[in-house]
Design a protein around this motif. Structure first.
Motif, PDB file in Angstrom:
ATOM      1  N   TRP A  21       0.882  -1.208  -0.030  1.00  0.00           N
ATOM      2  CA  TRP A  21       0.088   0.083   0.152  1.00  0.00           C
ATOM      3  C   TRP A  21       0.916   1.318   0.065  1.00  0.00           C
ATOM      4  CZ3 TRP A  21      -0.888   4.078   3.372  1.00  0.00           C
ATOM      5  CH2 TRP A  21      -1.950   4.926   3.280  1.00  0.00           C
ATOM      6  N   TYR A  22       1.894   1.257   0.879  1.00  0.00           N
ATOM      7  CA  TYR A  22       2.722   2.321   0.744  1.00  0.00           C
ATOM      8  C   TYR A  22       3.484   2.732  -0.614  1.00  0.00           C
ATOM      9  CZ  TYR A  22       2.894   2.051   5.901  1.00  0.00           C
ATOM     10  OH  TYR A  22       2.594   2.003   7.177  1.00  0.00           O
ATOM     11  N   ASN A  23       3.912   1.301  -1.317  1.00  0.00           N
ATOM     12  CA  ASN A  23       4.470   1.591  -2.611  1.00  0.00           C
ATOM     13  C   ASN A  23       3.340   2.186  -3.688  1.00  0.00           C
ATOM     14  OD1 ASN A  23       6.576   0.265  -1.604  1.00  0.00           O
ATOM     15  ND2 ASN A  23       6.088  -1.914  -2.448  1.00  0.00           N
ATOM     16  N   ILE A  24       2.300   1.878  -3.646  1.00  0.00           N
ATOM     17  CA  ILE A  24       1.104   2.267  -4.408  1.00  0.00           C
ATOM     18  C   ILE A  24       1.031   3.742  -4.008  1.00  0.00           C
ATOM     19  CG2 ILE A  24      -1.500   2.089  -4.917  1.00  0.00           C
ATOM     20  CD1 ILE A  24      -1.197  -0.988  -4.430  1.00  0.00           C
ATOM     21  N   LEU A  25       1.000   4.029  -2.753  1.00  0.00           N
ATOM     22  CA  LEU A  25       0.602   5.665  -2.476  1.00  0.00           C
ATOM     23  C   LEU A  25       1.587   6.309  -3.011  1.00  0.00           C
ATOM     24  CD1 LEU A  25      -1.095   7.566  -0.695  1.00  0.00           C
ATOM     25  CD2 LEU A  25       0.909   7.093   1.225  1.00  0.00           C
ATOM     26  N   VAL A  26       2.962   6.187  -2.899  1.00  0.00           N
ATOM     27  CA  VAL A  26       4.060   6.689  -3.555  1.00  0.00           C
ATOM     28  C   VAL A  26       4.262   6.742  -4.824  1.00  0.00           C
ATOM     29  CG1 VAL A  26       6.602   7.453  -3.208  1.00  0.00           C
ATOM     30  CG2 VAL A  26       5.122   6.936  -1.124  1.00  0.00           C
ATOM     31  N   LEU A  27       4.470   5.533  -5.111  1.00  0.00           N
ATOM     32  CA  LEU A  27       4.872   5.329  -6.777  1.00  0.00           C
ATOM     33  C   LEU A  27       3.810   5.711  -7.723  1.00  0.00           C
ATOM     34  CD1 LEU A  27       6.992   1.976  -6.319  1.00  0.00           C
ATOM     35  CD2 LEU A  27       7.947   4.364  -6.307  1.00  0.00           C
ATOM     36  N   LEU A  39       3.221   9.261  -8.286  1.00  0.00           N
ATOM     37  CA  LEU A  39       4.689   9.898  -8.954  1.00  0.00           C
ATOM     38  C   LEU A  39       5.081   9.314 -10.282  1.00  0.00           C
ATOM     39  CD1 LEU A  39       6.494  10.776  -5.499  1.00  0.00           C
ATOM     40  CD2 LEU A  39       4.818  12.242  -6.954  1.00  0.00           C
ATOM     41  N   LEU A  40       4.710   8.177 -10.387  1.00  0.00           N
ATOM     42  CA  LEU A  40       5.172   7.286 -11.825  1.00  0.00           C
ATOM     43  C   LEU A  40       4.163   6.648 -12.480  1.00  0.00           C
ATOM     44  CD1 LEU A  40       8.523   5.812 -10.142  1.00  0.00           C
ATOM     45  CD2 LEU A  40       8.396   7.783 -11.352  1.00  0.00           C
ATOM     46  N   PRO A  41       4.241   6.442 -13.807  1.00  0.00           N
ATOM     47  CA  PRO A  41       3.355   5.624 -14.510  1.00  0.00           C
ATOM     48  C   PRO A  41       3.381   4.330 -14.133  1.00  0.00           C
ATOM     49  CG  PRO A  41       4.679   7.150 -16.120  1.00  0.00           C
ATOM     50  CD  PRO A  41       5.377   7.209 -14.597  1.00  0.00           C
ATOM     51  N   THR A  42       2.345   3.648 -13.878  1.00  0.00           N
ATOM     52  CA  THR A  42       2.263   2.460 -13.483  1.00  0.00           C
ATOM     53  C   THR A  42       3.250   1.387 -13.926  1.00  0.00           C
ATOM     54  OG1 THR A  42       0.171   2.704 -12.591  1.00  0.00           O
ATOM     55  CG2 THR A  42       0.757   0.501 -12.858  1.00  0.00           C
ATOM     56  N   LYS A  43       3.438   1.410 -15.356  1.00  0.00           N
ATOM     57  CA  LYS A  43       4.098   0.628 -16.178  1.00  0.00           C
ATOM     58  C   LYS A  43       5.569   0.782 -15.874  1.00  0.00           C
ATOM     59  CE  LYS A  43       4.648   3.955 -20.258  1.00  0.00           C
ATOM     60  NZ  LYS A  43       4.179   3.811 -21.733  1.00  0.00           N
ATOM     61  N   LEU A  44       5.990   1.474 -15.377  1.00  0.00           N
ATOM     62  CA  LEU A  44       7.540   1.615 -14.985  1.00  0.00           C
ATOM     63  C   LEU A  44       7.867   0.921 -13.658  1.00  0.00           C
ATOM     64  CD1 LEU A  44       8.213   5.473 -15.624  1.00  0.00           C
ATOM     65  CD2 LEU A  44       8.820   3.575 -16.973  1.00  0.00           C
ATOM     66  N   TRP A  45       6.846   0.817 -12.611  1.00  0.00           N
ATOM     67  CA  TRP A  45       7.116   0.364 -11.328  1.00  0.00           C
ATOM     68  C   TRP A  45       6.425  -0.956 -11.159  1.00  0.00           C
ATOM     69  CZ3 TRP A  45       3.360  -0.125  -7.845  1.00  0.00           C
ATOM     70  CH2 TRP A  45       2.116   0.397  -7.966  1.00  0.00           C
ATOM     71  N   ASP A  46       5.203  -1.025 -11.664  1.00  0.00           N
ATOM     72  CA  ASP A  46       4.500  -2.197 -11.520  1.00  0.00           C
ATOM     73  C   ASP A  46       5.009  -3.654 -11.666  1.00  0.00           C
ATOM     74  OD1 ASP A  46       1.715  -3.340 -10.142  1.00  0.00           O
ATOM     75  OD2 ASP A  46       1.426  -3.831 -12.238  1.00  0.00           O
ATOM     76  N   PRO A  47       5.739  -3.660 -12.902  1.00  0.00           N
ATOM     77  CA  PRO A  47       6.520  -5.023 -13.050  1.00  0.00           C
ATOM     78  C   PRO A  47       7.696  -5.381 -12.304  1.00  0.00           C
ATOM     79  CG  PRO A  47       5.966  -3.806 -15.388  1.00  0.00           C
ATOM     80  CD  PRO A  47       5.925  -2.618 -13.930  1.00  0.00           C
TER      81      PRO A  47
END
Length: 272
Positions: free
Chosen positions: A14-20, A23-31
């Motif tokens: 949840w913290y990751n989703i909140l911050v990332l 601030l960042l497009p999902t495709k950059l961090w979700d994988p």
């Protein structure tokens, strides 16, 4: 046990989703694997905390309150502050590995962390928090002192931070301007505590990031004179004498072990 540990994973996710996610497009961090998402979140949050707290505090004490808290000739140059930022930025990726590691160890069940205050009740939460803070104070005092007393540690690690040894070279941005290993070693007591003391997970994360604000504050050279807090007045003396005021949050360890030097007494000596 597996279900309980999943609560920690869900919380960090949840913290990751909140911050990332903000601030960042999902495709950059979700994988990315969960642990890399956690490191990236800590890195972004750490940088935001460092720059926002540093810039706001510098703006307040050096511009809005110019000559009120800090004399004009004691204000560090822009060049000095940019050097501090450069040193901190080189170390920041390594700093963020520590909370990432501590979160991973909590998630796999290696620590004594608990997820909810209701698991133990408010009374025991306060008791364990007090023990945790006392342990961290003890650990950081001795770690900091050894970084001075053991000559190779000082020469190759801690001296990077102590090039800022006068009031006009210290600024809020010096708070994280360490050799990466030095900064990590001084934060390690926060992680060791998790293996010994039952600790509320969210409180642990909050205290780690509060370190960023605290270190900003104790490098501004303004003596708050709030006993028994180890404020900037005490820490400025540490940067100028090298042998006093090793403590972190409070003066207790220095007082007990004879390394305390009071800024009020210092000012009295200068007047006389």
């Amino acid at each position: 046990m597996g279900e309980y540990l999943k609560e920690f994973v869900d919380e960090t996710a949840w913290y990751n989703i909140l911050v990332l996610g903000s601030l960042l497009p999902t495709k950059l961090w979700d994988p990315l694997p969960h642990i890399f998402q956690t490191w990236l979140r800590n890195y972004i949050a750490g940088n935001l905390l460092y720059f926002i707290s540093g810039f706001l505090w510098c703006f307040y004490i050096y511009y809005l309150k110019r000559n009120v808290h800090v004399p004009k000739d004691a204000i560090p140059t822009n060049k000095a502050m940019l050097l501090q930022i450069y040193v901190a930025m080189k170390a920041m990726p390594w700093y963020c590995a520590l909370p990432t590691l501590s979160e991973y160890m909590v998630e796999i069940g290696w620590t004594k962390c608990y997820a909810r205050i209701s698991d133990i009740g408010w009374l025991m939460y306060v008791v364990y928090l007090f023990i945790y803070l006392a342990f961290v104070e003890f650990g950081i005092y001795w770690m900091h002192r050894q970084l001075h007393d053991i000559k190779p540690l000082y020469k190759y690690l801690h001296a990077t931070h102590h090039i800022y040894n006068k009031q006009n070279t210290l600024s809020p941005f010096a708070g994280l301007a360490f050799h990466p290993l030095d900064g990590i070693l001084q934060a390690v007591p926060h992680v060791i505590a998790l293996f010994i003391i039952p600790t509320h997970f969210r409180t642990h994360i909050g205290l780690l990031f509060l370190e960023g604000i605290w270190t900003t504050n104790i490098h501004d050279c303004i003596h708050g004179n709030l006993w028994p807090i180890m404020g900037a007045g005490y820490h400025t003396i540490h940067h100028t004498t090298y042998r006093h005021n090793y403590g972190h949050y409070t003066i207790w360890m220095d007082w007990m072990l004879g390394t305390l030097r009071d800024p009020v007494d210092d000012e009295g000596k200068k007047v006389t």
